[in-house]
Design a protein around this motif. Structure first.
Motif, short mmCIF file in Angstrom:
data_model
loop_
_atom_site.label_atom_id
_atom_site.label_comp_id
_atom_site.label_asym_id
_atom_site.label_seq_id
_atom_site.Cartn_x
_atom_site.Cartn_y
_atom_site.Cartn_z
N VAL A 3 6.21 -51.33 -16.78
CA VAL A 3 5.57 -50.78 -17.97
C VAL A 3 6.33 -49.53 -18.38
O VAL A 3 6.48 -48.59 -17.58
CB VAL A 3 4.09 -50.45 -17.73
N LEU A 19 -2.42 -46.89 -14.57
CA LEU A 19 -1.69 -48.06 -14.11
C LEU A 19 -1.41 -47.97 -12.61
O LEU A 19 -1.55 -48.96 -11.87
CB LEU A 19 -0.38 -48.19 -14.88
N LEU A 156 6.56 -54.30 -20.54
CA LEU A 156 5.57 -53.98 -21.55
C LEU A 156 5.87 -52.57 -22.05
O LEU A 156 5.97 -51.63 -21.25
CB LEU A 156 4.14 -54.03 -20.99
N THR A 290 -1.05 -54.86 -30.96
CA THR A 290 -0.17 -55.52 -30.01
C THR A 290 0.67 -56.58 -30.69
O THR A 290 0.16 -57.39 -31.48
CB THR A 290 -0.98 -56.16 -28.86
N ASN A 293 5.57 -57.93 -26.52
CA ASN A 293 5.54 -57.06 -25.35
C ASN A 293 5.40 -55.58 -25.73
O ASN A 293 5.86 -54.70 -25.01
CB ASN A 293 6.79 -57.26 -24.50
N LEU A 322 -6.64 -50.14 -20.84
CA LEU A 322 -5.38 -50.87 -20.79
C LEU A 322 -5.03 -51.25 -19.36
O LEU A 322 -4.67 -52.40 -19.08
CB LEU A 322 -4.26 -50.02 -21.40
N SER A 325 -7.33 -54.00 -18.13
CA SER A 325 -7.00 -55.30 -18.75
C SER A 325 -5.74 -55.90 -18.15
O SER A 325 -5.70 -57.11 -17.85
CB SER A 325 -6.84 -55.11 -20.27
N LEU A 326 -4.70 -55.08 -17.97
CA LEU A 326 -3.45 -55.60 -17.40
C LEU A 326 -3.65 -56.05 -15.96
O LEU A 326 -3.06 -57.05 -15.52
CB LEU A 326 -2.37 -54.52 -17.46
N GLY A 329 -4.72 -59.40 -15.94
CA GLY A 329 -3.82 -60.34 -16.61
C GLY A 329 -4.20 -60.66 -18.04
O GLY A 329 -3.87 -61.74 -18.54
N ASP A 330 -4.85 -59.73 -18.72
CA ASP A 330 -5.35 -60.02 -20.05
C ASP A 330 -5.11 -58.82 -20.97
O ASP A 330 -6.02 -58.03 -21.24
CB ASP A 330 -6.85 -60.34 -19.98
N LEU A 331 -3.89 -58.70 -21.48
CA LEU A 331 -3.56 -57.60 -22.38
C LEU A 331 -4.42 -57.63 -23.63
O LEU A 331 -4.82 -56.57 -24.14
CB LEU A 331 -2.08 -57.67 -22.75
N TYR A 334 -7.60 -55.51 -23.89
CA TYR A 334 -7.48 -54.08 -24.21
C TYR A 334 -7.76 -53.83 -25.68
O TYR A 334 -8.62 -53.02 -26.04
CB TYR A 334 -6.10 -53.58 -23.81
#
Length: 409
Positions: A3, A19, A156, A290, A293, A322, A325-326, A329-331, A334
């Motif tokens: 990221v 993160l 990302l 979004t 990426n 964020l 969500s990441l 596995g689901d951007l 977010y």
């Protein structure tokens, strides 16, 4: 997945910490400035943002640099009370509200990022540059600095690079400068005497002119952060630049007779060692954040008027959502969670948010009042305050009962 975060401000650094807490180790913060320094003046962190920083393990550090806000109070132009309410723990929240110097908060976050992710996680002098804006192409056409850090297809890119975001401009070319509403803010800090409870945040005004004050440092001396606001004739200079110097002597002319028995407004302005000018600007809500990426965060996604103490707070919440969500596995989750909330907040702030009580009091009693209940009844004032809390996501009951966005590693 690596990221790459564009922007080493409060939002970008909070994203790196979030993160890391969620299990991501390969995180790089790219800051355009050659050095991250403690710039700016005071800001407020609302309880929903303090909750997120607490869950990141920063509660003790935050308490050391902030003043726990005990009260928010609104007054008319003559210093007569319109509405007041407890804040933080005194209002039933599980977390305090803090008034803090923006630069000190940024340095606190930078120190935590360096400790947890390593010094190599923050690269200064690394500006994101768009070499060919192509909407829908993700990071293709973006580079960082001189190209020593290349954005790969599996990376990302998080655009947390502020109101003049290069990442946002890449996704939405031709947007132009931030729109201005005709008001100018002057901001500064002054050492002075405590007022009201000693931990009060006050706003006094008539719907056009406004003065805000709150302590950001207490002890032997009280450091008061203040904001003076009024319409500005002509074109706004330097839209989006928080650090444009201003002369306090010019500012005090517009508030020379704002002396209350509990606060000397011209005295506070005159006593400032430095002051800064900032046209009140924001950004229009976006249809999406979004693309491939690339995603946006903080002011890059939803710059809003500095009303209701929500700018930094919302960026911190963005960071936590964020990361959550990441980690799952689901951007897309977010943006689904955050964009409708911040859009509603941007629009509410354009309508003056909770500060509209000052405008209503002036419109209904321009020469002042003896009994606010006859001017703006309690039920109306209470609903204005409660409605804004619901919109911004810090209604006490909802916030206290909401599940955590922390991720079990």
């Amino acid at each position: 997945m690596r990221v790459v975060i564009a922007g080493g401000g409060i939002g970008g650094l909070a994203t790196a910490l979030s993160l890391h807490a969620a299990g991501f180790e390969d995180v790089v913060v790219c800051e355009a400035a050659g050095e991250i320094r403690p710039l700016g003046v005071g800001i407020n962190l609302l309880p929903h943002a303090v909750r997120e920083l607490t869950e990141l393990g920063l509660a003790e550090r935050l308490a050391e640099i902030g003043v726990a806000t005990g009260e928010l109070a609104y007054f008319n132009r003559y210093g007569r009370p319109i509405w007041s309410e407890p804040r933080g723990l005194g209002a039933g929240y599980g977390w305090p509200q803090y008034s803090v110097h923006r630069g000190r908060l940024q340095m606190l976050l930078l120190e935590a990022v360096t400790e947890r992710l390593g010094a190599q996680a923050v690269r200064t002098g690394s500006r994101v540059v768009s070499t060919g804006p192509r909407p829908g192409s993700g990071a293709d056409g973006l580079r960082i600095g001189t190209g020593d850090l290349r954005i790969e297809a599996d990376d990302l890119l998080v655009g947390a690079d502020g109101i003049h975001s290069a990442v946002r401009a890449h996704l939405f070319p031709g947007e132009g400068p931030p729109p201005w509403n005709g008001l100018v803010l002057w901001r500064g800090t002054t050492y002075g005497e405590p007022f009201l409870t000693g931990r009060s945040m006050i706003m006094a005004g008539d719907g056009t002119r406004k003065f805000v004050a709150y302590p950001i440092e207490t002890g032997e001396r009280t450091l008061i952060n203040w904001i003076a606001e009024r319409p500005l004739d002509g074109e706004a200079p330097a839209r989006g630049d928080w650090n444009r110097p201003a002369d306090p002597r010019r500012i005090v002319e517009h508030f020379a007779d704002w002396r209350f028995d509990w606060l000397d407004v011209p005295g506070i302005i005159s006593g400032a060692e430095a002051a800064y000018e900032y046209p009140m600007v924001d950004r229009d809500p976006l249809p999406y954040w979004t693309s491939g990426n690339v995603t946006l965060l903080g002011d890059a996604a939803h710059a809003m008027y500095p009303i209701g103490s929500n700018g930094a707070s919302q960026a911190i919440i963005d960071a936590r959502v964020l990361a959550h969500s990441l980690a799952h596995g689901d951007l897309a989750a977010y943006e689904t969670a955050r964009r409708p909330v911040t859009t509603a907040l941007q629009l509410s702030n354009r309508r003056m948010g909770p500060e509209v009580v000052m405008k209503l009091a002036h419109e209904r009693a321009p020469d002042g009042f003896d009994d606010i209940e006859r001017v703006v009844p309690l039920a109306e004032r209470a609903e204005i305050a409660a409605s804004y809390k619901r919109t911004a996501g810090f209604d006490p009951v909802s916030l206290n009962e909401r599940p955590s966005w922390s991720v079990t590693r």
